[in-house]
Scaffold this active site. Structure first.
Site, PDB file in Angstrom:
ATOM      1  N   GLY A 119       0.800  -1.261   0.053  1.00  0.00           N
ATOM      2  CA  GLY A 119       0.066   0.083  -0.098  1.00  0.00           C
ATOM      3  C   GLY A 119       0.899   1.087  -0.029  1.00  0.00           C
ATOM      4  CG  ASN A 120      -0.489   4.599  -1.424  1.00  0.00           C
ATOM      5  OD1 ASN A 120      -1.103   5.611  -0.676  1.00  0.00           O
ATOM      6  ND2 ASN A 120      -1.045   4.230  -2.546  1.00  0.00           N
ATOM      7  NE  ARG A 121       4.348   7.259   5.371  1.00  0.00           N
ATOM      8  CZ  ARG A 121       4.917   8.751   5.490  1.00  0.00           C
ATOM      9  NH1 ARG A 121       5.597   8.789   4.538  1.00  0.00           N
ATOM     10  NH2 ARG A 121       4.541   9.503   6.372  1.00  0.00           N
TER      11      ARG A 121
END
Ligand code: CTP
Ligand code: CA
Length: 228
Positions: free
Chosen positions: A33-35
């Site tokens: 995923g990403n932030r």
């Protein structure tokens, strides 16, 4: 521009906003995923609704409890789910705003059972395949009078180089506007403030703004939809 209290300048405009970040599972318990916190995208959705727009929020892995009443929320998780949801919604939309951080790649295979350390050993290699570029697809398929807006997250400290990256990106994507912001370990994600440059198709700067994500949201709508 004046503060937006009480103006209904987007009355009846149908706006689709994507927010958050997509997740790509590689086994039943793990994902890449990403932030992205979804804050800027949610702020755009909320600001548009206050101004009278009919808003659909496509939310990728973000809590939507704080989303104002009247905004239709569609929850998605993976990039392919987001693609399907936004393409369906875009058919009826005057404006599509791609604020979501979309995973560029997804694992080539999703395992049925969890990856076991004992079977894998000291190193793990996961093969990824490229995801569709949803913004480019929407831009290529856009209908008469539709406005497509992208966001670009860059980790480029030099402002001139940041601008060049933004110009190259809008040319590549073919969208009408690109909101460029610099993200890093501390800035851009999960914060309450933001600092952005809005480019048009020709690569000209139509606005530079910083402030709370809600005030930035209003200014982005001004620059892209009302020409203020
Ligand atoms: N985007 C998209 N589909 C993808 C990747 C990105 O629709 N597969 C959209 C994002 O929602 C955003 C815009 O494209 O509105 C720019 O995303 P960004 O990650 O900055 O651009 P990329 O083209 O993926 O380039 P890179 O990550 O290599 O900088
Ligand atoms: Ca990307």
């Amino acid at each position: 521009a004046e503060p937006d209290s009480g103006r209904l300048d987007l009355d009846g405009l149908r706006i689709v906003v994507t927010a958050g970040g997509t997740r790509e599972p590689f086994d039943p318990v793990r994902f890449m995923g990403n932030r992205s916190s979804g804050k800027q995208g949610m702020a755009v959705a909320a600001a548009a609704a206050v101004r009278g727009a009919i808003v659909t929020l496509i939310a990728a892995n973000i809590g939507t409890d704080a989303v104002p009443d009247g905004i239709a929320v569609i929850d998605v998780s993976t990039t392919l789910e987001l693609e399907k949801a936004v393409q369906t919604a875009a058919g009826q939309a005057d404006v599509v705003i791609m604020a979501a951080a979309v995973a560029d790649y997804r694992p080539a295979q999703v395992r049925q059972g969890k990856i076991k350390k004992e079977a894998t050993g000291d190193r793990l290699t996961v093969e990824f395949v490229v995801n569709p570029d949803i913004l480019a697809e929407l831009s290529a398929a856009k209908h008469e009078g539709q406005t497509i807006i992208g966001f670009a997250a860059e980790t480029e400290p030099d402002p001139a180089t940041l601008l060049e990256l933004g110009r190259a990106k809008i040319a590549r994507k073919g969208c009408d506007f690109l909101v460029v912001n610099n993200v890093g370990w501390k800035t851009g994600f999960a914060t309450d403030d933001n600092d952005v440059v809005v480019l048009n198709r020709a690569g000209d700067i139509v606005m530079e703004v910083s402030g709370s994500k809600l005030s930035v949201a209003d200014r982005i709508l001004d620059a892209t939809l009302t020409g203020v």
